[in-house]
Motif scaffolding. Structure first.
Motif, PDB file in Angstrom:
ATOM      1  N   ALA A 119     -26.317  -9.495  -2.292  1.00  0.00           N
ATOM      2  CA  ALA A 119     -25.421  -9.510  -3.292  1.00  0.00           C
ATOM      3  C   ALA A 119     -23.847  -9.165  -2.823  1.00  0.00           C
ATOM      4  CB  ALA A 119     -25.463  -8.707  -4.785  1.00  0.00           C
ATOM      5  N   PHE A 120     -22.985 -10.062  -3.062  1.00  0.00           N
ATOM      6  CA  PHE A 120     -21.618  -9.954  -2.425  1.00  0.00           C
ATOM      7  C   PHE A 120     -20.477 -10.315  -3.327  1.00  0.00           C
ATOM      8  CE2 PHE A 120     -24.971 -12.049   0.074  1.00  0.00           C
ATOM      9  CZ  PHE A 120     -25.183 -10.965   1.201  1.00  0.00           C
ATOM     10  N   GLU A 121     -19.373  -9.541  -2.926  1.00  0.00           N
ATOM     11  CA  GLU A 121     -18.131  -9.650  -3.721  1.00  0.00           C
ATOM     12  C   GLU A 121     -17.134 -10.147  -2.597  1.00  0.00           C
ATOM     13  OE1 GLU A 121     -17.101  -8.747  -6.989  1.00  0.00           O
ATOM     14  OE2 GLU A 121     -15.128  -9.286  -6.554  1.00  0.00           O
ATOM     15  N   PHE A 122     -16.481 -11.269  -3.058  1.00  0.00           N
ATOM     16  CA  PHE A 122     -15.491 -11.750  -2.075  1.00  0.00           C
ATOM     17  C   PHE A 122     -13.977 -10.679  -1.819  1.00  0.00           C
ATOM     18  CE2 PHE A 122     -17.898 -15.317  -3.020  1.00  0.00           C
ATOM     19  CZ  PHE A 122     -18.152 -16.062  -1.786  1.00  0.00           C
ATOM     20  N   ILE A 123     -13.553 -10.728  -0.749  1.00  0.00           N
ATOM     21  CA  ILE A 123     -12.112  -9.966  -0.474  1.00  0.00           C
ATOM     22  C   ILE A 123     -11.230 -10.961  -0.822  1.00  0.00           C
ATOM     23  CG2 ILE A 123     -10.508  -9.150   1.049  1.00  0.00           C
ATOM     24  CD1 ILE A 123     -13.355  -8.713   3.076  1.00  0.00           C
ATOM     25  N   GLN A 124     -10.337 -10.545  -1.847  1.00  0.00           N
ATOM     26  CA  GLN A 124      -9.003 -11.190  -2.488  1.00  0.00           C
ATOM     27  C   GLN A 124      -7.821 -10.582  -2.263  1.00  0.00           C
ATOM     28  OE1 GLN A 124     -11.457 -11.400  -6.403  1.00  0.00           O
ATOM     29  NE2 GLN A 124      -9.710 -12.918  -6.797  1.00  0.00           N
ATOM     30  N   ASP A 125      -6.743 -11.300  -1.892  1.00  0.00           N
ATOM     31  CA  ASP A 125      -5.606 -10.766  -1.971  1.00  0.00           C
ATOM     32  C   ASP A 125      -5.328  -9.996  -3.182  1.00  0.00           C
ATOM     33  OD1 ASP A 125      -4.033 -11.567   0.552  1.00  0.00           O
ATOM     34  OD2 ASP A 125      -3.520 -13.472  -0.321  1.00  0.00           O
ATOM     35  N   PRO A 126      -4.645  -8.896  -2.992  1.00  0.00           N
ATOM     36  CA  PRO A 126      -4.511  -7.957  -4.191  1.00  0.00           C
ATOM     37  C   PRO A 126      -3.117  -8.712  -5.440  1.00  0.00           C
ATOM     38  CG  PRO A 126      -4.138  -6.751  -2.159  1.00  0.00           C
ATOM     39  CD  PRO A 126      -4.354  -8.154  -2.018  1.00  0.00           C
ATOM     40  N   LEU A 127      -2.378  -9.315  -4.835  1.00  0.00           N
ATOM     41  CA  LEU A 127      -1.271  -9.796  -5.654  1.00  0.00           C
ATOM     42  C   LEU A 127      -0.774  -8.408  -6.540  1.00  0.00           C
ATOM     43  CD1 LEU A 127      -2.465 -13.221  -6.783  1.00  0.00           C
ATOM     44  CD2 LEU A 127      -1.271 -12.558  -4.752  1.00  0.00           C
ATOM     45  N   GLU A 128      -0.605  -8.597  -7.727  1.00  0.00           N
ATOM     46  CA  GLU A 128      -0.429  -7.544  -8.616  1.00  0.00           C
ATOM     47  C   GLU A 128      -1.339  -6.706  -9.497  1.00  0.00           C
ATOM     48  OE1 GLU A 128       2.937  -8.931 -10.816  1.00  0.00           O
ATOM     49  OE2 GLU A 128       1.833 -10.616 -11.542  1.00  0.00           O
ATOM     50  N   TYR A 129      -2.751  -6.879  -8.954  1.00  0.00           N
ATOM     51  CA  TYR A 129      -3.958  -6.546  -9.650  1.00  0.00           C
ATOM     52  C   TYR A 129      -3.644  -4.930 -10.174  1.00  0.00           C
ATOM     53  CZ  TYR A 129      -8.668  -6.725 -11.251  1.00  0.00           C
ATOM     54  OH  TYR A 129      -9.934  -6.536 -11.760  1.00  0.00           O
ATOM     55  N   LEU A 130      -3.774  -4.180  -9.357  1.00  0.00           N
ATOM     56  CA  LEU A 130      -3.691  -2.758  -9.508  1.00  0.00           C
ATOM     57  C   LEU A 130      -2.299  -2.010  -9.787  1.00  0.00           C
ATOM     58  CD1 LEU A 130      -6.408  -1.374  -6.898  1.00  0.00           C
ATOM     59  CD2 LEU A 130      -6.547  -2.069  -9.457  1.00  0.00           C
ATOM     60  N   LYS A 139       8.615  -0.573  -3.962  1.00  0.00           N
ATOM     61  CA  LYS A 139       7.619  -1.462  -3.065  1.00  0.00           C
ATOM     62  C   LYS A 139       7.530  -2.662  -4.301  1.00  0.00           C
ATOM     63  CE  LYS A 139       5.027   2.236  -0.902  1.00  0.00           C
ATOM     64  NZ  LYS A 139       3.866   2.855  -0.783  1.00  0.00           N
ATOM     65  N   PRO A 140       7.074  -3.602  -3.720  1.00  0.00           N
ATOM     66  CA  PRO A 140       6.962  -4.817  -4.493  1.00  0.00           C
ATOM     67  C   PRO A 140       5.599  -4.735  -5.381  1.00  0.00           C
ATOM     68  CG  PRO A 140       6.409  -5.381  -2.523  1.00  0.00           C
ATOM     69  CD  PRO A 140       7.030  -4.189  -2.422  1.00  0.00           C
ATOM     70  N   TYR A 141       5.368  -5.294  -6.287  1.00  0.00           N
ATOM     71  CA  TYR A 141       4.210  -5.215  -7.275  1.00  0.00           C
ATOM     72  C   TYR A 141       3.089  -5.805  -6.560  1.00  0.00           C
ATOM     73  CZ  TYR A 141       6.052  -3.171 -11.780  1.00  0.00           C
ATOM     74  OH  TYR A 141       6.637  -2.340 -12.587  1.00  0.00           O
ATOM     75  N   ALA A 142       3.270  -7.053  -6.097  1.00  0.00           N
ATOM     76  CA  ALA A 142       2.448  -7.976  -5.606  1.00  0.00           C
ATOM     77  C   ALA A 142       2.517  -8.281  -4.137  1.00  0.00           C
ATOM     78  CB  ALA A 142       2.747  -9.413  -6.041  1.00  0.00           C
ATOM     79  N   ILE A 143       1.266  -8.032  -3.386  1.00  0.00           N
ATOM     80  CA  ILE A 143       1.109  -8.083  -1.938  1.00  0.00           C
ATOM     81  C   ILE A 143      -0.019  -9.078  -1.736  1.00  0.00           C
ATOM     82  CG2 ILE A 143       2.073  -5.879  -1.356  1.00  0.00           C
ATOM     83  CD1 ILE A 143      -0.820  -4.955  -0.955  1.00  0.00           C
ATOM     84  N   ARG A 144       0.109  -9.559  -0.453  1.00  0.00           N
ATOM     85  CA  ARG A 144      -0.767 -10.428   0.145  1.00  0.00           C
ATOM     86  C   ARG A 144      -1.279  -9.578   1.424  1.00  0.00           C
ATOM     87  NH1 ARG A 144      -2.040 -15.026  -2.079  1.00  0.00           N
ATOM     88  NH2 ARG A 144      -0.470 -16.316  -2.865  1.00  0.00           N
ATOM     89  N   PHE A 145      -2.672  -9.505   1.743  1.00  0.00           N
ATOM     90  CA  PHE A 145      -3.064  -9.172   3.223  1.00  0.00           C
ATOM     91  C   PHE A 145      -2.255  -9.450   3.945  1.00  0.00           C
ATOM     92  CE2 PHE A 145      -7.100  -7.635   0.620  1.00  0.00           C
ATOM     93  CZ  PHE A 145      -6.725  -6.305   0.505  1.00  0.00           C
TER      94      PHE A 145
END
Ligand SMILES: [Zn+2]
Length: 516
Positions: free
Chosen positions: A449-460, A168-174
């Motif tokens: 209080a809110f957290e934005f949803i981000q494309d994961p890229l290769e974060y995890l 699998k690729p490391y980086a993904i976008r939703f």
């Protein structure tokens, strides 16, 4: 009560339709924000100073303190108000790596990818010793080996013995269906996390047992890294006087498995180790960085819109995606709004947190000092004055939406504010929540209080807490997009007639703030 029932009750009690119709969207201001955020961005420069120039930013380390003073002087230069490093109380020892050399010297030479654990002791000069394998956590094996461990380097083995090819690729976008199905990001429940504390305590006792046997160093495997990535986020203690006396070293999974196979084949393995770490007890208090654009409406200027990300990082990389990215975006939001000379009705405040990685200490103490106690839930008058807190801490990916943090009453407001950014791929307004990061300490005292949803890229898969968390793994265009979307959210929150609607005070997660 089931969530569906709760939502139905909320729907019946809130005049959502009226809120949505009246919600003002300032398209002229959005156009100016887009021009400044997308075409005159300074995200690359800010990120470069936070990562390459400051270096690793473990809380209270020289790198962290460098970043604090750079952020303060930079935001002063931009003309922001009330810029300061604001102490939040006791953190612990300042620690940094000054040298780290780890190499196999037998059966042949091979330099290892290795890092000491956080707040690990050094070796007091070059050390050369034979490596002995002991199953991790197996106290009886350690007791049985007894005096034979003296002067040896002990490597702690487990059942993990091989790496599979990465298909699998490391980086993904939703994609659209990922976003549609997204319920939460990086969230764990009390039941999932609480047993881990007991496991950790047992492991600490096991490591102390090894130290008592006179071992020269302890070598552990990286937890989940591969391809040279080392997730170096292990610590024992950062409180003064509690540091381990024997160096603890984390090596890359590939290096570890090679040594494990050699020892399994009865081939003697020796390591040369030379680690120097610096402990400084002279100032154990830590600070967050604060800056403001003052409100201008006589009735609303005492109210706040707060934004933030955590400035501290782990130490093997330069904390680029975790979380120079979030700090870059939130600083850039302030720069954009200041450059445009906006006159917000409410005060806009950015706070860059310390101590997040060891347990949300910076934001916890800030909230406790200003707004209310996250454990007792006794709130201060300032709690009523905060319209919203927005956080960014899920890597370098662009903003794809926002989680409502179980506050359905803001859904239609956020949908209106998100709509102008469909062309930038920011679309989702999702029920559910995300963790664990600094918005949680606001949420827990009843502040929206809110957290934005981000494309994961290769974060995890690659960067989170690893030696690969460096500037090169940032996506600057994604950070520019995030700055633009968030600047608009912040502006509209500051200009709105009313504060954002609130949900009922959440129940405490009892385990999260144990030991504070
Ligand atoms: Zn983080």
């Amino acid at each position: 009560m089931k969530l569906a029932t709760k939502l139905l009750l909320l729907l019946l009690s809130c005049p959502f339709a009226a809120i949505a119709q009246d919600e003002n969207v300032d398209t002229a201001m959005i156009a100016r924000i887009r021009e400044q955020g997308l075409h005159h961005s300074q995200a690359d420069t800010i990120a470069h100073y936070l990562t390459d120039i400051s270096g690793p930013r473990l809380t209270n380390s020289p790198g962290y303190r460098h970043a604090v003073s750079w952020c303060v002087s930079t935001m002063k230069k931009w003309g922001l108000s009330n810029v300061a490093a604001e102490p939040w109380g006791e953190f612990g020892t300042s620690w940094e790596i000054q040298k780290c050399y780890v190499a196999m010297s037998a059966p042949y030479y091979h330099q290892l990818i290795a890092y000491p654990w956080g707040w690990s002791a050094g070796t007091k000069g070059p050390l050369s010793a034979t490596v002995v394998a002991i199953p991790d956590g197996d106290s009886s094996a350690a007791v049985k080996a007894g005096a034979s461990l003296k002067g040896k380097i002990v490597m702690l083995t487990d059942t993990f013995t091989s790496i599979r090819s990465a298909f699998k690729p490391y980086a993904i976008r939703f994609n659209d269906s990922d976003l549609a199905n997204l319920k939460q990001q990086f969230w764990a429940t009390y039941d999932e996390m609480h047993p881990y504390a007991a496991v950790e305590a047992a492991h600490k006792r096991f490591l102390k047992l090894l130290e008592s046997k006179g071992v020269a160093a302890i070598v552990t495997k990286d937890y989940g890294g591969r391809d040279g990535s080392v997730y170096a986020d292990q610590i024992d203690a950062f409180e003064r006087s509690a540091h381990p006396s024997v160096p603890r070293i984390m090596v890359s999974t590939e290096d570890f498995l090679r040594m494990q196979r050699l020892i399994g084949s009865h081939v003697p393995v020796k390591l040369d180790v030379d680690i120097r770490t610096r402990f400084d007890y002279s100032d154990t208090k830590a600070s967050n960085v604060v800056a403001e654009i003052p409100g201008t409406d006589p009735k609303l200027k005492d109210e706040l819109v707060i934004i933030g990300g955590h400035l501290d990082s782990w130490y093997s990389g330069t904390g680029a995606t975790d979380n120079a990215a979030g700090c870059t975006v939130m600083m850039e939001v302030m720069r954009i709004l200041k450059t445009l000379n906006v006159q917000p009705r409410r005060t806009i405040r950015v706070v860059l947190w310390g101590g997040e990685e060891q347990g949300l200490y910076g934001s916890y103490n800030y909230v406790k000092n200003h707004f209310g106690d996250p454990v007792t839930k006794v709130v201060k008058p300032g709690q009523e004055k905060v319209s919203a807190y927005y956080n960014l801490d899920n890597g370098s990916g662009k903003v794809r939406g926002i989680f409502l943090q179980e506050n359905e009453a803001v859904r239609l407001i956020f949908e209106k504010w998100m709509a102008p950014f469909t062309d930038l791929d920011a679309t989702a307004v999702k029920s559910g929540n995300t963790g664990f990061t600094d918005h949680y300490t606001f949420d827990i005292v009843g502040i929206p209080a809110f957290e934005f949803i981000q494309d994961p890229l290769e974060y995890l898969t690659r960067t989170h807490h690893s030696n690969m968390d460096v500037y090169d793994h940032l996506s600057i265009p994604d950070l520019q997009q995030a700055s633009t979307v968030i600047a608009s959210f912040v502006y509209h929150t500051a200009m709105r007639d009313e504060k954002l609607p609130r949900k009922p005070m959440p129940k405490p997660e009892p385990w999260l703030f144990e030991g504070f």
